[in-house]
Design a protein around this motif. Structure first.
Motif, PDB file in Angstrom:
ATOM      1  N   HIS A   1       0.811  -1.218   0.000  1.00  0.00           N
ATOM      2  CA  HIS A   1       0.000   0.000   0.000  1.00  0.00           C
ATOM      3  C   HIS A   1       0.848   1.272   0.000  1.00  0.00           C
ATOM      4  O   HIS A   1       0.393   2.321  -0.449  1.00  0.00           O
ATOM      5  N   ASP A   2       2.074   1.198   0.492  1.00  0.00           N
ATOM      6  CA  ASP A   2       2.916   2.392   0.522  1.00  0.00           C
ATOM      7  C   ASP A   2       3.879   2.470  -0.660  1.00  0.00           C
ATOM      8  O   ASP A   2       4.838   3.245  -0.647  1.00  0.00           O
ATOM      9  N   SER A   3       3.644   1.651  -1.674  1.00  0.00           N
ATOM     10  CA  SER A   3       4.469   1.698  -2.886  1.00  0.00           C
ATOM     11  C   SER A   3       4.008   2.847  -3.782  1.00  0.00           C
ATOM     12  O   SER A   3       2.976   3.479  -3.538  1.00  0.00           O
ATOM     13  N   LEU A   4       4.778   3.077  -4.841  1.00  0.00           N
ATOM     14  CA  LEU A   4       4.446   4.144  -5.786  1.00  0.00           C
ATOM     15  C   LEU A   4       4.472   3.574  -7.198  1.00  0.00           C
ATOM     16  O   LEU A   4       5.470   2.979  -7.613  1.00  0.00           O
ATOM     17  N   THR A   5       3.379   3.740  -7.909  1.00  0.00           N
ATOM     18  CA  THR A   5       3.292   3.304  -9.303  1.00  0.00           C
ATOM     19  C   THR A   5       2.850   4.498 -10.151  1.00  0.00           C
ATOM     20  O   THR A   5       1.864   5.170  -9.828  1.00  0.00           O
ATOM     21  N   TYR A   6       3.595   4.745 -11.202  1.00  0.00           N
ATOM     22  CA  TYR A   6       3.250   5.877 -12.052  1.00  0.00           C
ATOM     23  C   TYR A   6       3.646   5.573 -13.494  1.00  0.00           C
ATOM     24  O   TYR A   6       4.388   4.620 -13.762  1.00  0.00           O
ATOM     25  N   THR A   7       3.139   6.381 -14.402  1.00  0.00           N
ATOM     26  CA  THR A   7       3.479   6.233 -15.815  1.00  0.00           C
ATOM     27  C   THR A   7       4.186   7.492 -16.311  1.00  0.00           C
ATOM     28  O   THR A   7       3.944   8.599 -15.819  1.00  0.00           O
ATOM     29  N   LEU A   8       5.048   7.292 -17.298  1.00  0.00           N
ATOM     30  CA  LEU A   8       5.748   8.384 -17.969  1.00  0.00           C
ATOM     31  C   LEU A   8       5.358   8.393 -19.443  1.00  0.00           C
ATOM     32  O   LEU A   8       5.153   7.340 -20.051  1.00  0.00           O
ATOM     33  N   LYS A   9       5.257   9.566 -20.000  1.00  0.00           N
ATOM     34  CA  LYS A   9       5.044   9.722 -21.431  1.00  0.00           C
ATOM     35  C   LYS A   9       6.378  10.100 -22.068  1.00  0.00           C
ATOM     36  O   LYS A   9       6.927  11.169 -21.776  1.00  0.00           O
ATOM     37  N   GLU A  10       6.914   9.222 -22.913  1.00  0.00           N
ATOM     38  CA  GLU A  10       8.208   9.436 -23.538  1.00  0.00           C
ATOM     39  C   GLU A  10       8.068   9.432 -25.052  1.00  0.00           C
ATOM     40  O   GLU A  10       7.294   8.644 -25.612  1.00  0.00           O
ATOM     41  N   PRO A  11       8.811  10.308 -25.739  1.00  0.00           N
ATOM     42  CA  PRO A  11       8.682  10.388 -27.199  1.00  0.00           C
ATOM     43  C   PRO A  11       9.064   9.078 -27.884  1.00  0.00           C
ATOM     44  O   PRO A  11       9.997   8.397 -27.460  1.00  0.00           O
ATOM     45  N   VAL A  12       8.332   8.740 -28.937  1.00  0.00           N
ATOM     46  CA  VAL A  12       8.580   7.506 -29.688  1.00  0.00           C
ATOM     47  C   VAL A  12       9.997   7.482 -30.243  1.00  0.00           C
ATOM     48  O   VAL A  12      10.668   6.451 -30.230  1.00  0.00           O
ATOM     49  N   GLY A  13      10.473   8.609 -30.760  1.00  0.00           N
ATOM     50  CA  GLY A  13      11.820   8.650 -31.324  1.00  0.00           C
ATOM     51  C   GLY A  13      11.842   9.328 -32.671  1.00  0.00           C
ATOM     52  O   GLY A  13      11.280  10.411 -32.856  1.00  0.00           O
ATOM     53  N   VAL A  14      12.475   8.684 -33.651  1.00  0.00           N
ATOM     54  CA  VAL A  14      12.578   9.227 -35.002  1.00  0.00           C
ATOM     55  C   VAL A  14      11.327   8.846 -35.788  1.00  0.00           C
ATOM     56  O   VAL A  14      10.985   7.669 -35.901  1.00  0.00           O
ATOM     57  N   VAL A  15      10.672   9.838 -36.325  1.00  0.00           N
ATOM     58  CA  VAL A  15       9.437   9.646 -37.088  1.00  0.00           C
ATOM     59  C   VAL A  15       9.718   9.884 -38.562  1.00  0.00           C
ATOM     60  O   VAL A  15      10.397  10.854 -38.936  1.00  0.00           O
ATOM     61  N   GLY A  16       9.218   9.005 -39.401  1.00  0.00           N
ATOM     62  CA  GLY A  16       9.232   9.216 -40.840  1.00  0.00           C
ATOM     63  C   GLY A  16       7.832   9.586 -41.297  1.00  0.00           C
ATOM     64  O   GLY A  16       6.867   8.892 -40.958  1.00  0.00           O
ATOM     65  N   ALA A  17       7.710  10.655 -42.032  1.00  0.00           N
ATOM     66  CA  ALA A  17       6.404  11.078 -42.548  1.00  0.00           C
ATOM     67  C   ALA A  17       6.450  11.074 -44.066  1.00  0.00           C
ATOM     68  O   ALA A  17       7.417  11.545 -44.676  1.00  0.00           O
ATOM     69  N   ILE A  18       5.402  10.536 -44.662  1.00  0.00           N
ATOM     70  CA  ILE A  18       5.270  10.500 -46.120  1.00  0.00           C
ATOM     71  C   ILE A  18       3.951  11.166 -46.456  1.00  0.00           C
ATOM     72  O   ILE A  18       2.886  10.696 -46.036  1.00  0.00           O
ATOM     73  N   ASN A  19       4.018  12.265 -47.208  1.00  0.00           N
ATOM     74  CA  ASN A  19       2.842  13.095 -47.441  1.00  0.00           C
ATOM     75  C   ASN A  19       2.389  13.059 -48.900  1.00  0.00           C
ATOM     76  O   ASN A  19       3.195  12.854 -49.809  1.00  0.00           O
ATOM     77  N   PRO A  20       1.099  13.314 -49.137  1.00  0.00           N
ATOM     78  CA  PRO A  20       0.581  13.442 -50.503  1.00  0.00           C
ATOM     79  C   PRO A  20       0.786  14.867 -51.005  1.00  0.00           C
ATOM     80  O   PRO A  20       1.316  15.727 -50.295  1.00  0.00           O
ATOM     81  N   TRP A  21       0.293  15.131 -52.200  1.00  0.00           N
ATOM     82  CA  TRP A  21       0.525  16.419 -52.830  1.00  0.00           C
ATOM     83  C   TRP A  21      -0.647  17.378 -52.715  1.00  0.00           C
ATOM     84  O   TRP A  21      -0.567  18.516 -53.155  1.00  0.00           O
ATOM     85  N   ASN A  22      -1.764  16.971 -52.124  1.00  0.00           N
ATOM     86  CA  ASN A  22      -2.970  17.795 -52.222  1.00  0.00           C
ATOM     87  C   ASN A  22      -3.067  18.891 -51.160  1.00  0.00           C
ATOM     88  O   ASN A  22      -4.031  19.636 -51.146  1.00  0.00           O
ATOM     89  N   GLY A  23      -2.063  19.010 -50.282  1.00  0.00           N
ATOM     90  CA  GLY A  23      -2.020  20.107 -49.317  1.00  0.00           C
ATOM     91  C   GLY A  23      -0.617  20.237 -48.774  1.00  0.00           C
ATOM     92  O   GLY A  23      -0.386  19.932 -47.607  1.00  0.00           O
ATOM     93  N   PRO A  24       0.336  20.672 -49.588  1.00  0.00           N
ATOM     94  CA  PRO A  24       1.753  20.535 -49.235  1.00  0.00           C
ATOM     95  C   PRO A  24       2.158  21.165 -47.911  1.00  0.00           C
ATOM     96  O   PRO A  24       2.704  20.489 -47.034  1.00  0.00           O
TER      97      PRO A  24
END
Length: 497
Positions: free
Chosen positions: A146-169
């Motif tokens: 009952h006296d323990s501590l549990t929590y979550t962290l939000k950490e960035p995924v890392g390197v993102v690759g994005a591939i986009n279409p041409w209809n709204g550059p």
């Protein structure tokens, strides 16, 4: 005679070949290859652009990894927020230039690209707010003392690759960049080869805003570059907007390191007009749900279901509206529809026009490209309204990505929902009615990511957008979007007693 917008060509166009943007500076492709980006209104060359390949992608990914693990990882949320707000101000300050680049590269009328200023700036400011408001949580664990501590962290995924279409550059580039900067990820963007100019200019503005080298990299090129990005083992996530066919290839390519994926893919959206609808609103609303950006919109309401008692009158009014739309030079202030983006897209759309007629549909207006007059050298197709169609026709089932609407009569609300859902796609849908019961029943019944009632294609930075079924998975905009760029780590601490 229309009045041409009197704005000078962006200085960016006059600075020689457009190189890749890697690690904070412009560089030619390692192969030395370039390609031409074409003005679709004239068929003439706008610029020579570096044709990046696998080696360039590798260099960009390595730069993004160094930035992710280096100084950028030490930036506090408030620092990222401040840089994003500076970038938003710079985008606002230079938006005339970005809009002009988009109009010249894509063909969307300048009045429409200029009108996107508010959304572009709002997206950056919205994600800047999320940079400091996203957090983990503490959990009362039943598996720990009952006296323990549990929590979550939000950490960035890392390197993102994005591939986009041409209809709204520029808008699409900002839509991918916002959550990356807010979460502390880094980005390698592969823009569409048909419209690469404004994303390259946006990268320069990022440097001016003080965003570190390597955080945002742009590799222009063709399919080889996109495939290399999807396969690269140094990429942790792919964010893709484009066709379902290419989306399938990315899923397969990502299997090597089980990349996280978010995908906004094709659509064949159902737009439903009930007999009680306000016709004065529904006619232009249904028409521009298809014809905006010359139909080059993934969520376009190209299956127009109209309740039978008003079908004939409604379609005549839609056709009359379409005939009055001004097709022309996208730099003219009165132009409402510009050209299609490329000769390839022109051939695709014209092929569907022929298919529709061969299948027995009748065009109330349009039906062929413009081949005479001052627009003959461009890639222009006037708005086309098909009637005498049925659900099994290719023009009613396949994504055309042009200014083509297929009208289909219906009788009951149950029939409309069932036929609206009879598609492999599920990106968007529309309902035009004065009856709240009808609006809510259709809104709940349609298997699509978004349903608009008495409006269409309204996008808000705070409202999630994405698809069901073959229209993809994951969401853009809203809190759901930013979660796509975080890993959630659980920390369970048993305190020393």
């Amino acid at each position: 005679m229309q009045d041409k917008i009197q704005r000078p060509l962006p200085a960016f166009l006059g600075q020689g070949p457009k190189h890749l943007f890697i690690n904070g500076r412009h560089e030619p492709a390692r192969s030395g290859k370039t390609f031409q980006t074409i003005n679709p209104a004239t068929g003439k060359v706008l610029a020579e652009v570096a044709d990046g390949g696998a080696e360039d992608i590798d260099l960009a990914v390595r730069a993004a990894r160094r930035a992710f693990e280096g100084p950028w990882s030490k930036w506090r949320p408030a620092q990222r927020q401040a840089s994003m707000l500076r970038l938003a101000d710079l985008v606002d300050q230079h938006y005339d230039e970005l809009a002009m680049l988009d109009t010249l590269d894509l063909g969307n009328p300048i009045t429409r690209t200029m009108a996107n200023r508010t959304r572009a700036v709002a997206l950056l400011r919205y994600y800047a707010g999320l940079a400091t408001s996203t957090h983990g949580e503490t959990i009362q664990s039943s598996a720990m003392p009952h006296d323990s501590l549990t929590y979550t962290l939000k950490e960035p995924v890392g390197v993102v690759g994005a591939i986009n279409p041409w209809n709204g550059p520029s808008g699409m580039a900002i839509w991918k960049l916002g959550p990356v900067l807010a979460t502390g990820c880094t980005l390698v963007l592969k823009p569409a080869e048909q419209a690469p100019l404004s994303p390259l200019r946006l990268a320069e503005l990022c440097m001016e805003a003080g965003i570190p080298e390597g955080v945002f990299n742009v590799v222009s090129g063709h399919g080889e570059a996109g495939a290399a990005l999807a396969e690269h083992p140094g990429v942790d996530k792919i964010a893709f907007t484009g066709s379902t066919e290419v989306g399938r290839k990315i899923v397969r390519a990502s299997a090597g390191n089980l990349k996280r994926l978010s995908m906004e893919l094709g659509g064949k959206s159902a737009n439903m007009v009930f007999a009680d609808a306000n016709m004065d609103l529904a006619v232009p609303g249904a028409a521009m749900a298809v014809f905006a950006n010359s139909g080059q919109v993934c969520v376009a309401g190209t299956r127009l279901f109209v309740q039978r008692p008003i079908y004939d009158e409604f379609m005549e009014r839609v056709a009359d509206f379409a005939k009055k739309l001004r097709v022309g030079d996208p730099l003219d202030s009165e132009t409402q529809l510009g050209p299609l983006v490329s000769a390839e897209q022109l051939d695709r759309v014209c092929g569907y026009l022929q298919v529709g007629m061969q299948e027995g549909a009748r065009a109330l207006t349009g039906g062929a490209r413009l081949t005479e007059g001052p627009l003959a050298d461009g890639f222009f197709v006037p708005p086309t309204v098909f009637v005498d169609a049925h659900d099994g026709m290719r023009i009613a089932r396949e994504e055309i990505f042009g200014p083509v609407v297929t009208a289909l009569p219906f009788d009951t609300i149950e029939e409309a929902i069932a036929r609206g859902n009879d598609s492999e796609y599920g990106l968007g849908g529309g309902v035009w009615t004065r009856d709240l019961n009808t609006a809510h029943r259709v809104g709940k019944g349609l298997r699509t990511g978004t349903v608009w009632v008495n409006c269409y294609n309204v996008l808000d930075p705070a409202v999630p957008f994405g698809g069901y079924k073959m229209s993809g998975f994951g969401r853009e905009s809203g809190n759901e979007h930013i979660q796509e760029y975080y890993e959630t780590k659980a920390v369970m601490v048993k305190l020393d007693s």
